[in-house]
Motif scaffolding. Structure first.
Motif: not given
Length: 134
Positions: A32-34, A36-37, A98-99
Motif C-alpha cells: 500500500n502507498e502509505e 512504501e517508505d 517501486g512498491r
C-alpha cells in the motif's frame, strides 16, 4: 490486538493448489502507498519472510488428517485452517519495482492480504545456521 494490511499478493493462483507447485512460480507483493517508505533498502535482502492472512480459510480442526504426515494437530502442521489464520513463507526477492516486490516461492493466493514483511536473517531464523550476521 490490531493488525494492519500492508499490501496484497498478485498471483496466478486464485484457488488453493499444491503448495510445492505454487512455490515454483513468481508472484508480486504490492505494498500500500502509505507503507512504501518502509521498503527502503529491502533489496539488500536476498530472502524475505512474508506474513499473510489466510482470508479465505474457513474454520479449523485441532486434530485432523493433514496433506503430509497423516493425523496431526493444527500446530504441528502448516494448514491454512488455523485459530489465527496467519501464514508465513520465506521467499526469494527477485526484484523491487517501486512498491512492488517480485518474489519466488510464495504459496499465497491472488488477493491475499499481507500483514508484514521481514528480511530472512539466518542467524535469527535458523537455529542450525553457522552464518554470522553482517
Amino acid at each position: 490486538m490490531e493488525v494492519q494490511c500492508i499490501g496484497k499478493i498478485k498471483s496466478s493462483f486464485s484457488e488453493p493448489a499444491n503448495p510445492e507447485e505454487m512455490r515454483k512460480e513468481r508472484s508480486t507483493i504490492v505494498i500500500n502507498e502509505e507503507y512504501e517508505d518502509g521498503l527502503y533498502r529491502i533489496e539488500d535482502s536476498e530472502y524475505l519472510q512474508v506474513i499473510f492472512y489466510f482470508d479465505r480459510s474457513q474454520g479449523y480442526e485441532l486434530i485432523a488428517e493433514r496433506r503430509k504426515g497423516g493425523v496431526k494437530g493444527v500446530f504441528a502442521s502448516r494448514t491454512p485452517g488455523r485459530p489465527s489464520p496467519i501464514g508465513v513463507t520465506v521467499v526469494e526477492l527477485v526484484q523491487r519495482r517501486g512498491r512492488e516486490l517480485e518474489v519466488k516461492g510464495l504459496d499465497a493466493l491472488d488477493g491475499t492480504p499481507v500483514i508484514d514483511i521481514k528480511p530472512y536473517v539466518p542467524v535469527f531464523d535458523n537455529s542450525h545456521s553457522d552464518t554470522q550476521m553482517e
